[in-house]
Structures are given as C-alpha cells and as structure tokens.
Design a protein around this motif. Structure first.
Motif, PDB file in Angstrom:
ATOM      1  N   ILE A 149     -26.671 -21.901 -17.469  1.00  0.00           N
ATOM      2  CA  ILE A 149     -27.190 -22.698 -18.587  1.00  0.00           C
ATOM      3  C   ILE A 149     -28.683 -22.435 -18.721  1.00  0.00           C
ATOM      4  O   ILE A 149     -29.419 -22.499 -17.734  1.00  0.00           O
ATOM      5  CB  ILE A 149     -26.944 -24.203 -18.339  1.00  0.00           C
ATOM      6  N   PRO A 150     -29.192 -22.127 -19.924  1.00  0.00           N
ATOM      7  CA  PRO A 150     -30.636 -21.898 -20.095  1.00  0.00           C
ATOM      8  C   PRO A 150     -31.445 -23.073 -19.562  1.00  0.00           C
ATOM      9  O   PRO A 150     -31.017 -24.230 -19.644  1.00  0.00           O
ATOM     10  CB  PRO A 150     -30.785 -21.755 -21.616  1.00  0.00           C
ATOM     11  N   LEU A 151     -32.624 -22.757 -19.033  1.00  0.00           N
ATOM     12  CA  LEU A 151     -33.433 -23.769 -18.365  1.00  0.00           C
ATOM     13  C   LEU A 151     -33.759 -24.946 -19.283  1.00  0.00           C
ATOM     14  O   LEU A 151     -33.671 -26.108 -18.875  1.00  0.00           O
ATOM     15  CB  LEU A 151     -34.727 -23.125 -17.849  1.00  0.00           C
ATOM     16  N   PRO A 372     -43.209 -33.178 -19.882  1.00  0.00           N
ATOM     17  CA  PRO A 372     -44.030 -32.087 -19.318  1.00  0.00           C
ATOM     18  C   PRO A 372     -43.202 -30.847 -18.966  1.00  0.00           C
ATOM     19  O   PRO A 372     -43.684 -29.722 -19.129  1.00  0.00           O
ATOM     20  CB  PRO A 372     -44.632 -32.709 -18.050  1.00  0.00           C
ATOM     21  N   VAL A 373     -41.968 -31.052 -18.507  1.00  0.00           N
ATOM     22  CA  VAL A 373     -41.124 -29.918 -18.142  1.00  0.00           C
ATOM     23  C   VAL A 373     -40.725 -29.141 -19.389  1.00  0.00           C
ATOM     24  O   VAL A 373     -40.749 -27.906 -19.406  1.00  0.00           O
ATOM     25  CB  VAL A 373     -39.868 -30.382 -17.370  1.00  0.00           C
ATOM     26  N   VAL A 374     -40.365 -29.858 -20.449  1.00  0.00           N
ATOM     27  CA  VAL A 374     -39.994 -29.203 -21.709  1.00  0.00           C
ATOM     28  C   VAL A 374     -41.168 -28.390 -22.243  1.00  0.00           C
ATOM     29  O   VAL A 374     -41.003 -27.241 -22.665  1.00  0.00           O
ATOM     30  CB  VAL A 374     -39.534 -30.250 -22.757  1.00  0.00           C
ATOM     31  N   ILE A 375     -42.369 -28.975 -22.216  1.00  0.00           N
ATOM     32  CA  ILE A 375     -43.564 -28.268 -22.696  1.00  0.00           C
ATOM     33  C   ILE A 375     -43.779 -26.998 -21.883  1.00  0.00           C
ATOM     34  O   ILE A 375     -44.057 -25.923 -22.430  1.00  0.00           O
ATOM     35  CB  ILE A 375     -44.810 -29.188 -22.609  1.00  0.00           C
ATOM     36  N   CYS A 376     -43.624 -27.111 -20.561  1.00  0.00           N
ATOM     37  CA  CYS A 376     -43.808 -25.955 -19.683  1.00  0.00           C
ATOM     38  C   CYS A 376     -42.787 -24.863 -19.989  1.00  0.00           C
ATOM     39  O   CYS A 376     -43.124 -23.679 -20.067  1.00  0.00           O
ATOM     40  CB  CYS A 376     -43.693 -26.398 -18.229  1.00  0.00           C
ATOM     41  N   VAL A 377     -41.526 -25.263 -20.189  1.00  0.00           N
ATOM     42  CA  VAL A 377     -40.466 -24.292 -20.474  1.00  0.00           C
ATOM     43  C   VAL A 377     -40.721 -23.600 -21.804  1.00  0.00           C
ATOM     44  O   VAL A 377     -40.589 -22.373 -21.924  1.00  0.00           O
ATOM     45  CB  VAL A 377     -39.080 -24.981 -20.481  1.00  0.00           C
ATOM     46  N   VAL A 378     -41.112 -24.377 -22.819  1.00  0.00           N
ATOM     47  CA  VAL A 378     -41.358 -23.807 -24.146  1.00  0.00           C
ATOM     48  C   VAL A 378     -42.563 -22.870 -24.116  1.00  0.00           C
ATOM     49  O   VAL A 378     -42.542 -21.763 -24.665  1.00  0.00           O
ATOM     50  CB  VAL A 378     -41.572 -24.926 -25.188  1.00  0.00           C
ATOM     51  N   MET A 379     -43.626 -23.285 -23.434  1.00  0.00           N
ATOM     52  CA  MET A 379     -44.851 -22.481 -23.402  1.00  0.00           C
ATOM     53  C   MET A 379     -44.656 -21.163 -22.658  1.00  0.00           C
ATOM     54  O   MET A 379     -45.188 -20.127 -23.054  1.00  0.00           O
ATOM     55  CB  MET A 379     -45.987 -23.277 -22.735  1.00  0.00           C
ATOM     56  N   PHE A 380     -43.869 -21.207 -21.578  1.00  0.00           N
ATOM     57  CA  PHE A 380     -43.738 -20.016 -20.731  1.00  0.00           C
ATOM     58  C   PHE A 380     -42.379 -19.345 -20.873  1.00  0.00           C
ATOM     59  O   PHE A 380     -41.983 -18.548 -20.029  1.00  0.00           O
ATOM     60  CB  PHE A 380     -44.002 -20.381 -19.263  1.00  0.00           C
TER      61      PHE A 380
END
Length: 455
Positions: A149-151, A372-380
């Motif tokens: 499943i995608p992160l 914060p996790v969603v932002i990190c995943v989207v940014m990177f």
C-alpha cells in the motif's frame, strides 16, 4: 420516556460531572469481594498493559536493533537500567492517582497558574503528538511492507484507528485492555521466534547485562545508549498511568488505597518486565543476526529486507521472518495508537479543563499526528528515509518534555501534605530526584548528539 440510567451509567455521569480523570470510565471496573491474591491481581491488572505499550513502540525498535547490530550485546545493561527506572516512575505515577484521585496533569494544574498550565499542556500535547507520529509511521510502513500500500494511503488508513477506539469504549474498558494484551503477546511471540532462530551466544548475552565502561567512552555507543533511555522512559505514560489506575472500584479509604497501590504496582512491574524482555529480544536480534555483518539498519525497510537476505543473516533468512517482523510492527503501531488518544484526553482535561465530546477530542488528537506525516510524505514523494527521519525527531520532542513530567511527579509524591502516609520514603524520594536530574542531563546530550551527529 427513555429508560432509567443503570448504576454504572450513573457512576460515569457523576465522575464526569465531578471532573474525575477519564470521567467516562473512572471507577467503573468492579473488583471481587473477599477474593484471594490471584483473583484480586487479575482484577487490578490492565492499566499496566496499556502503560507497557509505550515502552515497546516503533520508536524503540530502530534504536534497540541498531544497538545490537553495531555493538553486540553490550547495551543490554542500558535496557535493564532503563526498565528499572521505568518501574519506579510508573509505581510513583500509580500511587499519585490512587491516593489523590487526580492524574498527574490535574495535580500539576492545581499547583500552578493558568498560564503555566497552558504552556505545560502545549508541551505535553507536542510529546503525545510526537509519540502518535511514530505510531502512524510504524503502521503505515507496516502496511506498505505487507500489502504494498502506498505510504500516503497507509498514513490515511491509520486515521481510522481512532474509530476502532471509539467502538471499543462502547463495549467496556476491560475489552480495550484485553485487545492490547493480545497485540503485545503477538509482538513477543514474533521476536522470541526470530531470536531463537538466530541462535544467540548465551555467554556474551548474559555478560551484556553488566554495565561496561566502554559505553561512556565510545561516542557512538553512548549516543545509542542515550537513544535507548530516551525511547524507553516515555513522559505521556506518567500522565496515563496516574489516570488508568482510577478506573478500579477500590475503597477510597486508607486501607483500600494501600491495597490498590500494592496491586497496581505488581501489575505495572509484571507488564514492564514483559516490555523489558521484548526490548532485550530486539537488541539480541540485532546482535545475533547483524553484528559483524551490517550496521546499516536505519529504517524499518532495511530491517525487513535484511531478514530475508541470505548474505546478511545466513541460512535462516526467509520471507517469513520479514513478514512476521512487519506484522509485529503493525501490532505495535495499533497498540500505541490506543494509549496515545487516551493520553491526549487526560492532559487536555487535566491541564486546561477543556471538555469536548469524546469522539471529537480523539479525532482531533489523531489528526494532529497525521498532518505532519502527510506533509512529509507529500513533500518528499513518499520516500521512506525522509518519513523515518521524522520519526527520529519525534524522539527528540519526547526528550525535551520528559523533565516536565518527572520533576512534578517527584515533587507531588514526596509531599506529605498531599500524600499523607503514602508520601515517598526517603530512599524513593532521593532516588527519584537523582533519576530526574540524570535523565534531564542525558536527554540534553541526546538532543545535542542527534543534531550534531556525534560518532
């Protein structure tokens, strides 16, 4: 006309109206009358299970396994010392809740001004958010490893955990404790199986429990040791335990409190002993499988892949080992989710006396961790190394907040005006203060080492 409320419903409403900690479950778990020791212990057991979860969450995993992979069994002594410290602090937390009828957040609020309580609430919420972020990341990575499943999708799926908790609260608090205990058992069985397959060297393993002077002189070893201490003693657990012990219907007189303290302490020590064994298994797994072969185990995916790589772990490598590791990771994330949302409720009501609907409070707590996790995943772009780097920084947040929980706990439980005959004995008081000072200093070094890259 609606049906009349039951006795248990009346107790919950009264506790909620009186501002009791976790009002909807406070004083709702019945205890047997005229029962023997084991029956009473079984009835009191449960809060220790929920507390022990914080001592074996995904944030502990990388640190312990890396410690074994890099330095063999040497750091087992640090896990032992950390666990003994945790047992003392958690027993003090349970005693505070039983004797005063307040959780640690409520006691701190009573002893400070509103502005100070608000600042402490913010710091504690950040620590709980940091803990929850680690669980979100652990759960999402486990879903990716198990089901591809995608992160980002995995992170969003973890938000549904809160709905599970809301459902469980409807069927009774004992059911929550039983489910958490089952998940802990799953983690224990998985790692025990993997360690037995790895055939660790018993002599070096046993000698690892004896502290080595090398820990203080080797910068790399010292940093990992600090990381183990920082990941083991969790500040939100001190708030959580002081509240959960109040769910039992013990007599609120001196004799009843004395019995409740006795059984709550035994429950806590048993469960923390299990957490100690699991943390030792993690380090032993790292030492037996990876010491002398690789120390590049900075991510959950590295561990997952290494367990099925014959070049690293030899003939025992198999996809089954990797799958079991991911299952244990998923169980760990689910466990800590439950305790994180309960801790969020306790500190919000305790520090700032804000009462909002239970379902809304738990959803807010969860979303604050997910964002914060969603932002990190989207940014990177979903790169796991970036997301798991975020997990590293959550441990720093926990380290910053730790003194703000330990110092008030030591103060309150040593205060004879507050605790009466249950105040800490001299040896407990001085030991608690020594622990508070040492952990505060060590965590400063941990924060410095994390950002300065010691070793």
């Amino acid at each position: 006309m609606g049906e009349l409320p039951t006795v248990k419903q009346k107790q919950r409403l009264l506790a909620h109206a009186n501002g009791a900690s976790l009002g909807e479950v406070n004083n709702t778990v019945s205890l047997p009358n005229q029962a023997g020791f084991w029956k009473k212990l079984a009835a009191y057991s449960g809060p220790g299970v929920l507390v022990a979860v914080g001592y074996m969450d995904p944030g502990n995993w990388i640190t312990s396994i890396q410690g074994g992979a890099q330095f063999g069994y040497t750091l087992l002594s640090i896990i032992l010392i950390s666990s003994l410290i945790a047992m003392l602090l958690q027993s003090m937390s349970a005693k505070l809740g039983i004797v005063t009828g307040m959780d640690l957040a409520q006691a701190t609020r009573q002893a400070t001004s509103k502005p100070a309580a608000f600042i402490l609430w913010i710091l504690t919420e950040l620590a709980i958010m940091a803990t929850d972020i680690a669980e979100v990341i652990g759960g999402a990575v486990a879903l990716q490893l198990l089901f591809k499943i995608p992160l980002l999708v995995g992170v969003l799926i973890t938000t549904l955990d809160v709905l599970l908790l809301l459902l469980l609260t409807k069927v009774g608090f004992r059911k929550i404790e039983a489910i958490v205990a089952t998940l802990i058992a799953t983690i224990f069985i998985v790692f025990l199986y993997e360690v037995l397959l790895s055939s660790p060297s018993i002599g070096p393993l046993l000698s690892g429990f004896i502290p080595s002077p090398e820990i203080a002189t080797n910068n790399g070893m010292l940093l990992i040791a600090l990381g183990i201490v920082g990941a083991t003693v969790m500040p939100h657990n001190l708030y959580l335990h002081s509240s959960l012990v109040q769910t039992r219907q013990f007599k609120r007189d001196e004799q009843g409190k004395r019995e409740a303290i006795k059984f709550a302490t035994i429950d806590s020590n048993i469960q923390l002993s299990i957490a100690f064994i699991i943390n030792c298994l993690l380090l032993v797994l790292g030492a037996a499988m990876f010491f002398g072969t690789t120390s590049d185990l900075g991510r959950f995916t590295d561990l997952y892949n290494a367990l099925s790589d014959n070049a690293i772990v030899g003939a025992i490598a198999s996809p089954l080992l990797s799958t079991l590791f991911a299952v244990a990771l998923l169980a760990s994330g689910q466990n800590s989710t439950i305790t994180g949302t309960l801790s969020g409720q306790i500190v919000m009501e305790g520090f700032i006396q804000m009462k909002i609907p239970t379902w809304l409070r738990r959803i807010i707590t969860r979303l604050l961790a997910v964002i914060p996790v969603v932002i990190c995943v989207v940014m990177f772009g979903g790169r796991e190394n970036a997301v798991e780097q975020l997990l590293l920084y959550t441990q720093v947040f926990l380290s910053v907040q730790l003194p703000f929980a330990i110092i008030p706990l030591a103060l309150f439980t040593s205060d004879k005006r507050l605790m009466g005959p249950f105040a800490n004995r001299s040896w407990v008081k001085y030991t608690a203060w020594i622990i508070a000072v040492i952990l505060s200093v060590l965590n400063v070094f941990l924060i410095y080492g994390t950002f300065a890259g010691i070793g």
